[in-house]
Design a protein around this motif. Structure first.
Motif, short mmCIF file in Angstrom:
data_model
loop_
_atom_site.label_atom_id
_atom_site.label_comp_id
_atom_site.label_asym_id
_atom_site.label_seq_id
_atom_site.Cartn_x
_atom_site.Cartn_y
_atom_site.Cartn_z
N CYS A 1 0.75 -0.80 -0.08
CA CYS A 1 -0.28 0.40 0.37
C CYS A 1 0.47 1.05 -0.03
CB CYS A 1 -1.07 0.07 1.10
SG CYS A 1 -1.57 -1.49 1.54
N GLY A 2 2.47 1.31 -0.34
CA GLY A 2 3.19 2.30 -0.30
C GLY A 2 2.42 3.51 -1.60
N GLU A 3 2.22 3.25 -2.44
CA GLU A 3 1.47 3.70 -2.92
C GLU A 3 0.46 4.69 -2.74
OE1 GLU A 3 0.59 4.85 -8.14
OE2 GLU A 3 1.87 2.94 -7.52
N LEU A 4 -0.69 4.53 -1.99
CA LEU A 4 -1.11 4.49 -1.42
C LEU A 4 -1.47 5.41 -0.14
CD1 LEU A 4 -4.65 5.26 -1.08
CD2 LEU A 4 -4.54 3.00 0.11
N MET A 5 -0.65 5.25 0.04
CA MET A 5 -0.14 6.41 1.74
C MET A 5 0.54 7.28 1.21
SD MET A 5 1.28 3.62 4.57
CE MET A 5 1.87 2.62 3.20
N ALA A 6 1.37 7.07 0.21
CA ALA A 6 2.48 8.14 -0.19
C ALA A 6 1.45 9.63 -0.93
CB ALA A 6 3.42 7.99 -1.39
N ARG A 7 0.13 8.91 -1.30
CA ARG A 7 -0.61 10.14 -1.26
C ARG A 7 -1.86 10.74 -0.15
NH1 ARG A 7 -2.08 8.26 -7.15
NH2 ARG A 7 -4.07 9.39 -6.75
N CYS A 8 -1.67 10.04 0.16
CA CYS A 8 -2.80 10.07 0.95
C CYS A 8 -1.79 9.87 2.89
CB CYS A 8 -3.30 9.04 2.32
SG CYS A 8 -4.31 8.59 0.77
N PRO A 9 -0.84 11.21 3.08
CA PRO A 9 -0.55 11.51 4.26
C PRO A 9 -0.77 11.50 5.65
CG PRO A 9 0.44 12.88 3.00
CD PRO A 9 -0.50 12.62 1.95
N GLY A 10 -0.14 10.86 6.73
CA GLY A 10 -0.86 11.26 8.13
C GLY A 10 -1.68 9.29 8.09
N ALA A 11 -1.14 8.43 6.79
CA ALA A 11 -2.07 7.33 6.86
C ALA A 11 -1.63 7.02 8.66
CB ALA A 11 -1.36 6.59 6.57
#
Length: 243
Positions: free
Chosen positions: A30-40
């Motif tokens: 999920c790293g790309e999604l987390m990069a797009r959504c800081p604060g995960a």
């Protein structure tokens, strides 16, 4: 906020709570999604050092470690660096990796993840598909058992990087979910090269794991392939609907 869309075009917008079996799975999957959504927030479940474990497992040896305790300490350091790249917050739970032969009971695991769910009451829940590895399956089952209790939340299943390439595993998971009364709707994520580069940097932080994986035929390439997500909801659509 999660930047995902159903095929219908409906946005899925919530902060992310990512349940990770081990100290790398969330970033690999999920790293790309987390990069797009800081604060995960990333809750890694099987992240504890075993007490008095005397032997060296084959995996830890391949990673270059001399003991289980050294392995967990170094892997936590890698996890801190990787999640810092993605501006995500780590938490580590007190259960041991299956390789250390000290797995929790289903009741213990369900109670522990329930506590995390209650603390992160407004977050979208990301859980692994539970493919191949016993810890992935344990976590998937424990979280899915709590779905009804938190059915108002957004539940997103992510495809376990590396294991999703084993023929038939993902298809069997989807069939099992269908039999249990879940709709699994594919989600799409627009391409973002900056987020992909941040994920690549985060993956490289897990140097011990990449070292061991790259001794195998397929290496760790799947960790940098496009990510796969499925929205989980209960209730199956009726067949033969309006055209």
């Amino acid at each position: 906020m999660a930047n995902l869309q159903e095929k219908s075009g409906k946005n899925i917008s919530s902060p992310l709570l990512v349940f990770s079996p081990h100290l790398d799975d969330a970033v690999f999957s999920c790293g790309e999604l987390m990069a797009r959504c800081p604060g995960a927030s990333v809750a890694t479940v099987f992240a504890a050092a075993p007490s008095g474990f005397p032997s060296l497992t084959g995996w830890d040896k391949a990673c270059g470690f001399k003991s289980a305790q050294e392995a967990v300490f170094c892997r936590r350091e890698e996890d801190l660096r990787a999640l810092a790249v993605l501006k995500a917050r780590p938490s580590w739970m007190d259960f041991c990796d299956d390789q250390y032969q000290a797995s929790p009971s289903f009741a213990e695991l369900s109670h522990a993840v329930d506590e995390i769910l209650r603390i992160h009451a407004t977050y979208a829940v990301l859980l692994p598909a539970g493919l191949f590895h016993a810890d992935h399956l344990r976590l998937h089952d424990a979280l899915l058992s709590l779905h009804a209790r938190y059915s108002e939340r957004t539940w997103i299943m992510y495809e376990d990087a590396l294991y999703r390439r084993i023929p038939g595993l993902l298809q069997r998971r989807l069939a099992t979910l269908h039999s249990a009364g879940f709709c699994a709707t594919p989600l799409s994520m627009p391409q973002d090269m900056d987020a992909r580069e941040l994920k690549r940097q985060a993956v490289c932080c897990y140097a011990s794991q990449v070292r061991a994986l790259d001794k195998a035929a397929n290496g760790h390439a799947d960790a940098c392939a496009p990510e796969g997500y499925w929205l989980l909801e209960t209730g199956l659509a009726s067949e033969g609907g309006a055209r």
